[in-house]
Motif scaffolding. Structure first.
Motif, mmCIF file in Angstrom:
data_model
loop_
_atom_site.group_PDB
_atom_site.id
_atom_site.type_symbol
_atom_site.label_atom_id
_atom_site.label_comp_id
_atom_site.label_asym_id
_atom_site.label_seq_id
_atom_site.Cartn_x
_atom_site.Cartn_y
_atom_site.Cartn_z
ATOM 1 N N GLU A 25 -69.117 -67.964 -47.566
ATOM 2 C CA GLU A 25 -69.455 -67.560 -46.196
ATOM 3 C C GLU A 25 -70.928 -67.197 -46.031
ATOM 4 O OE1 GLU A 25 -66.236 -64.641 -44.827
ATOM 5 O OE2 GLU A 25 -65.476 -65.461 -46.713
ATOM 6 N N VAL A 26 -71.618 -66.868 -47.110
ATOM 7 C CA VAL A 26 -72.999 -66.366 -46.946
ATOM 8 C C VAL A 26 -74.052 -67.173 -47.697
ATOM 9 C CG1 VAL A 26 -72.191 -63.989 -46.543
ATOM 10 C CG2 VAL A 26 -72.829 -64.686 -48.864
ATOM 11 N N LYS A 27 -73.648 -68.190 -48.450
ATOM 12 C CA LYS A 27 -74.617 -68.835 -49.337
ATOM 13 C C LYS A 27 -75.808 -69.456 -48.588
ATOM 14 C CE LYS A 27 -72.247 -73.288 -50.065
ATOM 15 N NZ LYS A 27 -70.878 -73.266 -49.577
ATOM 16 N N ASP A 28 -75.614 -69.798 -47.302
ATOM 17 C CA ASP A 28 -76.709 -70.395 -46.533
ATOM 18 C C ASP A 28 -77.511 -69.371 -45.745
ATOM 19 O OD1 ASP A 28 -75.874 -72.907 -47.384
ATOM 20 O OD2 ASP A 28 -74.341 -72.968 -45.809
ATOM 21 N N ARG A 29 -77.183 -68.103 -45.886
ATOM 22 C CA ARG A 29 -77.939 -67.079 -45.143
ATOM 23 C C ARG A 29 -78.170 -65.808 -45.960
ATOM 24 N NH1 ARG A 29 -73.764 -64.137 -41.194
ATOM 25 N NH2 ARG A 29 -71.831 -65.027 -41.922
ATOM 26 N N LEU A 30 -78.543 -66.035 -47.210
ATOM 27 C CA LEU A 30 -78.731 -64.890 -48.113
ATOM 28 C C LEU A 30 -79.867 -63.969 -47.680
ATOM 29 C CD1 LEU A 30 -78.242 -66.674 -51.567
ATOM 30 C CD2 LEU A 30 -76.626 -65.175 -50.383
ATOM 31 N N LYS A 31 -80.822 -64.527 -46.896
ATOM 32 C CA LYS A 31 -81.974 -63.706 -46.474
ATOM 33 C C LYS A 31 -81.686 -62.941 -45.179
ATOM 34 C CE LYS A 31 -84.707 -64.904 -49.803
ATOM 35 N NZ LYS A 31 -84.355 -64.022 -50.893
ATOM 36 N N SER A 44 -81.555 -57.450 -46.749
ATOM 37 C CA SER A 44 -80.860 -58.754 -46.730
ATOM 38 C C SER A 44 -79.598 -58.716 -47.597
ATOM 39 C CB SER A 44 -81.787 -59.849 -47.239
ATOM 40 O OG SER A 44 -82.000 -59.686 -48.620
ATOM 41 N N ILE A 45 -78.753 -59.723 -47.374
ATOM 42 C CA ILE A 45 -77.524 -59.873 -48.172
ATOM 43 C C ILE A 45 -77.909 -59.947 -49.655
ATOM 44 C CG2 ILE A 45 -75.640 -61.499 -48.669
ATOM 45 C CD1 ILE A 45 -75.760 -62.215 -45.600
ATOM 46 N N TYR A 46 -78.908 -60.797 -49.949
ATOM 47 C CA TYR A 46 -79.361 -60.981 -51.332
ATOM 48 C C TYR A 46 -79.828 -59.651 -51.932
ATOM 49 C CZ TYR A 46 -81.999 -62.906 -55.276
ATOM 50 O OH TYR A 46 -82.463 -63.195 -56.540
ATOM 51 N N ASP A 47 -80.696 -58.946 -51.177
ATOM 52 C CA ASP A 47 -81.275 -57.710 -51.726
ATOM 53 C C ASP A 47 -80.239 -56.608 -51.900
ATOM 54 O OD1 ASP A 47 -83.799 -58.695 -52.128
ATOM 55 O OD2 ASP A 47 -84.524 -58.121 -50.149
ATOM 56 N N GLY A 104 -75.554 -57.744 -40.170
ATOM 57 C CA GLY A 104 -75.062 -58.745 -39.216
ATOM 58 C C GLY A 104 -73.715 -59.327 -39.625
ATOM 59 N N LEU A 105 -73.217 -58.962 -40.806
ATOM 60 C CA LEU A 105 -71.914 -59.478 -41.263
ATOM 61 C C LEU A 105 -70.779 -58.735 -40.553
ATOM 62 C CD1 LEU A 105 -72.634 -59.578 -45.110
ATOM 63 C CD2 LEU A 105 -72.486 -61.544 -43.565
ATOM 64 N N SER A 106 -69.599 -59.343 -40.510
ATOM 65 C CA SER A 106 -68.428 -58.652 -39.935
ATOM 66 C C SER A 106 -68.031 -57.489 -40.852
ATOM 67 C CB SER A 106 -67.253 -59.626 -39.817
ATOM 68 O OG SER A 106 -66.702 -59.858 -41.097
ATOM 69 N N GLY A 107 -67.187 -56.588 -40.351
ATOM 70 C CA GLY A 107 -66.761 -55.434 -41.151
ATOM 71 C C GLY A 107 -66.126 -55.850 -42.472
ATOM 72 N N GLY A 108 -65.251 -56.841 -42.412
ATOM 73 C CA GLY A 108 -64.564 -57.302 -43.627
ATOM 74 C C GLY A 108 -65.545 -57.925 -44.607
ATOM 75 N N GLN A 109 -66.517 -58.687 -44.056
ATOM 76 C CA GLN A 109 -67.534 -59.287 -44.935
ATOM 77 C C GLN A 109 -68.421 -58.200 -45.542
ATOM 78 O OE1 GLN A 109 -69.240 -61.902 -41.975
ATOM 79 N NE2 GLN A 109 -68.299 -63.706 -42.905
ATOM 80 N N GLN A 110 -68.750 -57.186 -44.730
ATOM 81 C CA GLN A 110 -69.577 -56.083 -45.248
ATOM 82 C C GLN A 110 -68.866 -55.371 -46.394
ATOM 83 O OE1 GLN A 110 -70.948 -53.301 -42.294
ATOM 84 N NE2 GLN A 110 -71.896 -54.867 -41.050
ATOM 85 N N GLN A 111 -67.542 -55.189 -46.253
ATOM 86 C CA GLN A 111 -66.812 -54.506 -47.324
ATOM 87 C C GLN A 111 -66.813 -55.364 -48.591
ATOM 88 O OE1 GLN A 111 -66.528 -51.644 -48.097
ATOM 89 N NE2 GLN A 111 -64.610 -50.683 -47.477
#
Ligand SMILES: Nc1ncnc2c1ncn2[C@@H]1O[C@H](COP(=O)(O)OP(=O)(O)OP(=O)(O)O)[C@@H](O)[C@H]1O
Length: 263
Positions: free
Chosen positions: A148-154, A112-115, A159-166
């Motif tokens: 952009e991610v605070k509501d989907r930390l789990k 997950s984003i959080y982990d 699943g994030l876009s390339g720019g978000q992943q970076q």
């Protein structure tokens, strides 16, 4: 401008395992604290090899030869330590926390984003849920990703876009509070809007962390960096403020490269 060195590269040469000649020869340059230093030069000149030496990530493969010194300031004792003397695995792990790395292609962990952010913090022994929550939020805010991610930390980070992943990888790196962050062409796989977002982030982050960035993009080097090192065939040809290197290079070789005559 008052300048403190956070790293100092002295008479440094590097030879890959099995290679018959060094890829870097007698490099001397400082890395100044809370500044952005760009490494530029034509393909194969040794930018990535130098960057990867700064946190000994080459040592994931055995048999490479380091010569000279790479000094890193110990923020507790204020002494400069030669990172080439580190031998134990735990010294190298600690070094890579202090000198983090962002790669060309975003490398989110399959979790997950959080982990993704909590991972390194847990490795450092932080287990308290409230403290982890705070640190994860702080890192995501620091990397301009929180909103952009605070509501989907789990959600799965992949699943994030390339720019978000970076930006997630940057958040993961800054969560463990490194002294230096190494970036190896961090925007070359990204679209122009994501590239601008990362460049803005680099400028913002330097208040907290010293940055060394490899880039092929001359405009990017001139937009984000305070100092520039121009390399050619494994040697450092010229180091100076970005303004001096771009507007008034001392070496003709540097001037020709910046003018796009080769490379
Ligand atoms: N794993 C390796 N083993 C042996 N030689 C290598 C290895 N990786 C890179 N080299 C050599 O080291 C030299 C410097 O390569 P490096 O990738 O650091 O250059 P670079 O300036 O980052 O290039 P680019 O801009 O194309 O990424 C090159 O001659 C390259 O062929």
């Amino acid at each position: 401008m008052s300048l403190e060195k956070v790293m100092d590269i002295k008479n440094f040469s590097f030879t890959y395992a099995g290679a018959d000649k060094p890829s870097l020869r007698n490099i001397n340059m400082p890395i100044y604290q809370n500044k952005v230093t760009a490494l530029i030069g034509p393909s194969g000149c040794g930018k990535s090899t130098l960057l990867r030496s700064l946190n000994r990530i080459h040592d994931l493969y055995p048999g490479n030869k380091y010569e000279g010194e790479i000094l890193l300031k110990n923020f507790e004792t204020k002494e400069m330590e030669n990172i080439l003397e580190y031998k134990k695995e735990d010294e190298l792990i600690k070094l890579r926390q202090r000198v983090g790395m962002i790669f060309q292609k975003p490398t989110p962990f399959p979790m997950s984003i959080y982990d993704n952010i909590a991972y390194g913090l847990r490795l450092m022994g932080k287990k308290n849920k409230k403290e982890l929550d705070e640190k994860v939020e702080e890192a995501l805010k620091g990397a301009a990703l929180w909103n952009e991610v605070k509501d989907r930390l789990k959600d799965d980070a992949r699943g994030l876009s390339g720019g978000q992943q970076q930006r997630l990888c940057i958040a993961r790196a800054i969560a463990v509070e490194p002294e230096v962050l190494l970036m190896d062409e961090p925007t070359s796989a990204l679209d122009p809007i994501s590239t601008i977002a990362i460049e803005e982030l680099v400028t913002k982050l330097k208040d907290k962390v010293t940055i060394v960035i490899v880039t092929h993009n001359m405009q990017q080097a001139s937009r984000v960096s305070d100092f520039t090192a121009y390399m050619y065939l494994g040697e450092l040809i010229e180091f100076g403020t970005t303004e001096q290197i771009f507007l008034n290079p001392k070496e003709k070789h540097t001037a020709d490269y910046i003018a796009g005559k080769f490379g």
